[in-house]
Design an enzyme around this catalytic site. Structure first.
Site, PDB file in Angstrom:
ATOM      1  N   ARG A  45      -7.624  -0.225   1.330  1.00  0.00           N
ATOM      2  CA  ARG A  45      -8.207  -1.430   0.737  1.00  0.00           C
ATOM      3  C   ARG A  45      -8.694  -1.173  -0.689  1.00  0.00           C
ATOM      4  O   ARG A  45      -8.766  -2.102  -1.494  1.00  0.00           O
ATOM      5  CB  ARG A  45      -9.335  -1.947   1.630  1.00  0.00           C
ATOM      6  CG  ARG A  45     -10.530  -1.032   1.753  1.00  0.00           C
ATOM      7  CD  ARG A  45     -11.361  -1.307   3.003  1.00  0.00           C
ATOM      8  NE  ARG A  45     -10.676  -0.864   4.212  1.00  0.00           N
ATOM      9  CZ  ARG A  45     -11.174  -1.013   5.437  1.00  0.00           C
ATOM     10  NH1 ARG A  45     -12.347  -1.598   5.616  1.00  0.00           N
ATOM     11  NH2 ARG A  45     -10.499  -0.588   6.488  1.00  0.00           N
ATOM     12  N   ASP A  82      -2.150  10.547   3.863  1.00  0.00           N
ATOM     13  CA  ASP A  82      -3.556  10.201   4.037  1.00  0.00           C
ATOM     14  C   ASP A  82      -4.253  11.196   4.958  1.00  0.00           C
ATOM     15  O   ASP A  82      -4.103  11.141   6.176  1.00  0.00           O
ATOM     16  CB  ASP A  82      -3.675   8.787   4.618  1.00  0.00           C
ATOM     17  CG  ASP A  82      -5.124   8.351   4.775  1.00  0.00           C
ATOM     18  OD1 ASP A  82      -5.993   8.975   4.142  1.00  0.00           O
ATOM     19  OD2 ASP A  82      -5.367   7.379   5.518  1.00  0.00           O
ATOM     20  N   LYS A 131      -9.530  13.154   8.704  1.00  0.00           N
ATOM     21  CA  LYS A 131      -8.973  12.741   9.989  1.00  0.00           C
ATOM     22  C   LYS A 131      -8.856  13.937  10.932  1.00  0.00           C
ATOM     23  O   LYS A 131      -8.777  15.084  10.483  1.00  0.00           O
ATOM     24  CB  LYS A 131      -7.574  12.142   9.792  1.00  0.00           C
ATOM     25  CG  LYS A 131      -7.516  10.834   9.048  1.00  0.00           C
ATOM     26  CD  LYS A 131      -6.072  10.393   8.863  1.00  0.00           C
ATOM     27  CE  LYS A 131      -5.976   9.069   8.121  1.00  0.00           C
ATOM     28  NZ  LYS A 131      -6.465   7.935   8.926  1.00  0.00           N
ATOM     29  N   LYS A 140       0.845  -1.199   0.000  1.00  0.00           N
ATOM     30  CA  LYS A 140       0.000   0.000   0.000  1.00  0.00           C
ATOM     31  C   LYS A 140       0.877   1.243   0.000  1.00  0.00           C
ATOM     32  O   LYS A 140       1.731   1.418   0.865  1.00  0.00           O
ATOM     33  CB  LYS A 140      -0.900  -0.006   1.231  1.00  0.00           C
ATOM     34  CG  LYS A 140      -1.686   1.285   1.453  1.00  0.00           C
ATOM     35  CD  LYS A 140      -2.416   1.253   2.799  1.00  0.00           C
ATOM     36  CE  LYS A 140      -2.993   2.613   3.148  1.00  0.00           C
ATOM     37  NZ  LYS A 140      -3.619   2.634   4.486  1.00  0.00           N
ATOM     38  N   ASP A 165       1.788   6.253   5.857  1.00  0.00           N
ATOM     39  CA  ASP A 165       0.774   5.365   5.303  1.00  0.00           C
ATOM     40  C   ASP A 165       1.248   4.670   4.034  1.00  0.00           C
ATOM     41  O   ASP A 165       0.487   3.911   3.431  1.00  0.00           O
ATOM     42  CB  ASP A 165      -0.530   6.132   5.043  1.00  0.00           C
ATOM     43  CG  ASP A 165      -1.757   5.264   5.218  1.00  0.00           C
ATOM     44  OD1 ASP A 165      -1.651   4.221   5.889  1.00  0.00           O
ATOM     45  OD2 ASP A 165      -2.821   5.628   4.691  1.00  0.00           O
ATOM     46  N   ASP A 189     -11.871   7.372   4.334  1.00  0.00           N
ATOM     47  CA  ASP A 189     -10.647   7.110   5.087  1.00  0.00           C
ATOM     48  C   ASP A 189     -10.320   5.621   5.135  1.00  0.00           C
ATOM     49  O   ASP A 189      -9.300   5.233   5.689  1.00  0.00           O
ATOM     50  CB  ASP A 189     -10.768   7.672   6.509  1.00  0.00           C
ATOM     51  CG  ASP A 189      -9.428   7.755   7.215  1.00  0.00           C
ATOM     52  OD1 ASP A 189      -8.392   7.791   6.514  1.00  0.00           O
ATOM     53  OD2 ASP A 189      -9.400   7.767   8.460  1.00  0.00           O
ATOM     54  N   GLU A 242      -9.314   3.910   2.612  1.00  0.00           N
ATOM     55  CA  GLU A 242      -8.871   3.990   1.214  1.00  0.00           C
ATOM     56  C   GLU A 242      -7.824   2.961   0.851  1.00  0.00           C
ATOM     57  O   GLU A 242      -7.676   2.606  -0.325  1.00  0.00           O
ATOM     58  CB  GLU A 242      -8.334   5.397   0.916  1.00  0.00           C
ATOM     59  CG  GLU A 242      -6.888   5.661   1.290  1.00  0.00           C
ATOM     60  CD  GLU A 242      -6.590   5.500   2.781  1.00  0.00           C
ATOM     61  OE1 GLU A 242      -5.464   5.074   3.112  1.00  0.00           O
ATOM     62  OE2 GLU A 242      -7.470   5.788   3.611  1.00  0.00           O
TER      63      GLU A 242
END
Length: 512
Positions: A370, A289, A296, A284, A307, A366, A368
């Site tokens: 996946r 993010d 967030k 990933k 991230d 959030d 995201e």
């Protein structure tokens, strides 16, 4: 830092033996108690009972985590002798060995010693071999000496002490690891492997630690190209138009709010014949993010540069594999972009079609990671892989479940799960297997699409893995959730380099 091994005959310790070696520091381990053995006994004999007297007088008892630095010891060629406490021999574990290495590194870092003869490897835990001891020593010494600001000095002009960067670094530059004569060949190979793993961890830490205005998706793509050029790998980087042509609707949904162009990176290491099915690593790569429209909280958001640590670890691992020259085929795949809010960003409730054709209701922007991974997991079907392992800082729920010790491991196959768990234990980069029961899938139901991208608060890490599992039916698959292990906060803030040791060990075992 340069590492090498030296095969020594421990019975020859005197004037012409290993204790006469000229070096800045001789590092010797002592178990707790007065019964000296091995190198410690040889040192005691050469110094006319000095070690025994120190133990008897209580000046050094060999307790775990303790050390004593001696200077200009008669009968020894080294300028310094560092005694390191190993604790009770009966309790000497992998962690105790690692603690001894770290204790020695801390002691050496406070001196001007530039070289060391390291006599700890032959005192590995009973269940471990010399290769394990050498690899562990190298990775831990390199880990302790890592300084981002030395490697990227433009980030900060002075260190915490107000001195120019580099003035607080250790003087240690050369470590010779002493081994038994019968283990010389295995130890030499272990130096190559330990150095490769340490290099991979440092690359992973660099990429994680760099700010997101430097480490963008384009920066990751250029890093991958650099790895390919240095190690003769095959690199392919797909841009937005190619991603659109592949119908990666889930990945593209995450990219909509950012002006940074998305990248889809593929690196191929062909270490075996063309007939061998590859192991595919998917990382990933969200370089920052914000949460998107599902924004967030501001506190701690700076850490969302981490991230992309899944992507960083995948790149670090394939670099390590190339440097080791493992005889297997490995492919690294990295979907990378930012997750940003804007007037054209994806909104909660939007429905998108993934590359697999399955539709997804994006209930929370959030969640995201996946979304970019599911299209990558569909893409890798073309490689007919022997196994696929995706690595992601996927869920805060995994941190709640496991803390910061174990990565979360999900797999349908017991054999693949066991191989990864065993590799993690050997590499001291541990994981814990989590459930993947079909009953959890019900939490992903949607009234408007084939699935939602979240399953509610209960078992959040599990439902995220269940989501990914829907895109992995055509191959053996495992998922590592590294949200709790990829970086540290607080005073020790920074990327850890995990799970490069676990993945590298898994691939070494597979290539054996």
């Amino acid at each position: 830092m340069e590492f090498s091994t030296k095969a020594l005959d421990w019975s020859k310790a005197g004037q012409n033996g290993f204790l006469a070696t000229k070096t800045d520091c001789l590092v010797v381990g002592l178990f707790e108690g007065q019964n000296l053995a091995g190198v410690a006994k040889a040192l005691d004999v050469a110094t006319k009972g000095l070690v025994g007297r120190l133990v008897k007088q209580g000046d050094f008892e060999g307790k775990r985590g303790t050390q004593l630095m001696l200077h200009e010891v008669a009968g020894v060629g080294a300028a310094r002798v560092l005694l390191v406490g190993l604790g009770k021999e009966a309790d000497f574990s992998d962690k105790a060995f690692a603690d001894a290495v770290r204790t020695a590194v801390r002691a050496l870092s406070s001196t001007r010693a530039a070289s060391a003869l390291w006599c700890l490897a032959q005192q590995a835990p009973q269940q471990r071999d010399v290769a394990w001891a050498v690899i562990t020593t190298i990775t831990l010494v390199r880990e302790a000496g890592y300084r981002l600001l030395e490697r990227h000095p433009g980030l900060k002009r002075a260190n915490a002490n107000g001195k120019p960067n580099g003035n607080d670094k250790s003087s240690l530059r050369k470590v010779v690891i002493a081994v038994d004569t019968g283990n010389a060949r295995a130890a030499t190979q272990a130096v190559v492997r330990g150095t490769a793993i340490a290099n991979g961890m440092e690359l992973t830490r660099d990429l994680g630690n760099l700010p997101s205005n430097i480490c963008t998706p384009t920066y990751l793509a250029n890093t991958a190209r650099g790895i390919a050029k240095r190690h003769k790998l095959k690199a392919e980087v797909l841009g937005r138009k190619q991603i659109e042509a592949l119908n990666m609707g889930a990945f593209l949904a995450v990219t909509k709010g950012s002006e940074e162009p998305p990248q889809f990176i593929v690196l191929r290491y062909d270490g075996a014949g063309a007939k061998q099915a590859p192991v595919v690593l998917v990382g990933k790569g969200i370089t920052f993010d914000t949460g998107g429209i599902s924004l967030k909280p501001g506190e701690g958001m700076d850490e969302m540069k981490y991230d992309m640590c899944g992507a960083a670890s995948v790149l670090g691992t394939i670099q390590a594999v190339a440097e080791m020259g493992l005889k297997l085929n490995v492919i690294a795949v990295v979907p990378t972009c930012e997750n940003m809010p804007s007037g054209i960003a994806t909104k909660p409730g939007d429905v998108v079609t993934s590359m697999s054709g399955q539709t997804i209701e994006i209930l929370n922007t959030d969640a995201e990671g996946r979304l970019i991974l599911c299209d990558a997991l569909t893409y890798v079907e073309r490689f007919k892989p022997a196994a696929v392992i995706d690595v992601a800082t996927l869920t805060g729920a995994c941190i709640i479940a496991l803390g910061h010790i174990n990565s979360g491991l999900y797999a349908r196959s017991d054999a693949l799960a066991d191989a990864l768990l065993q590799a993690g234990r050997r590499a001291m980069d541990t994981a814990w297997r989590m459930p993947l029961d079909d009953e959890y899938q019900d939490q992903l139901k949607s009234n408007f699409a084939d699935m939602g991208n979240i399953g509610g608060r209960p078992a959040g890490s599990v439902t995220a893995a269940c989501f990914l599992s829907r895109f992995t039916e055509k191959y053996d698959w495992a998922h590592l959730d590294i949200a709790g292990t990829a970086w540290k906060s607080g005073a020790a803030k920074g990327a850890t380099g995990r799970p490069v040791p676990l993945l590298a060990q898994f691939l070494m075992d597979r290539a054996a």
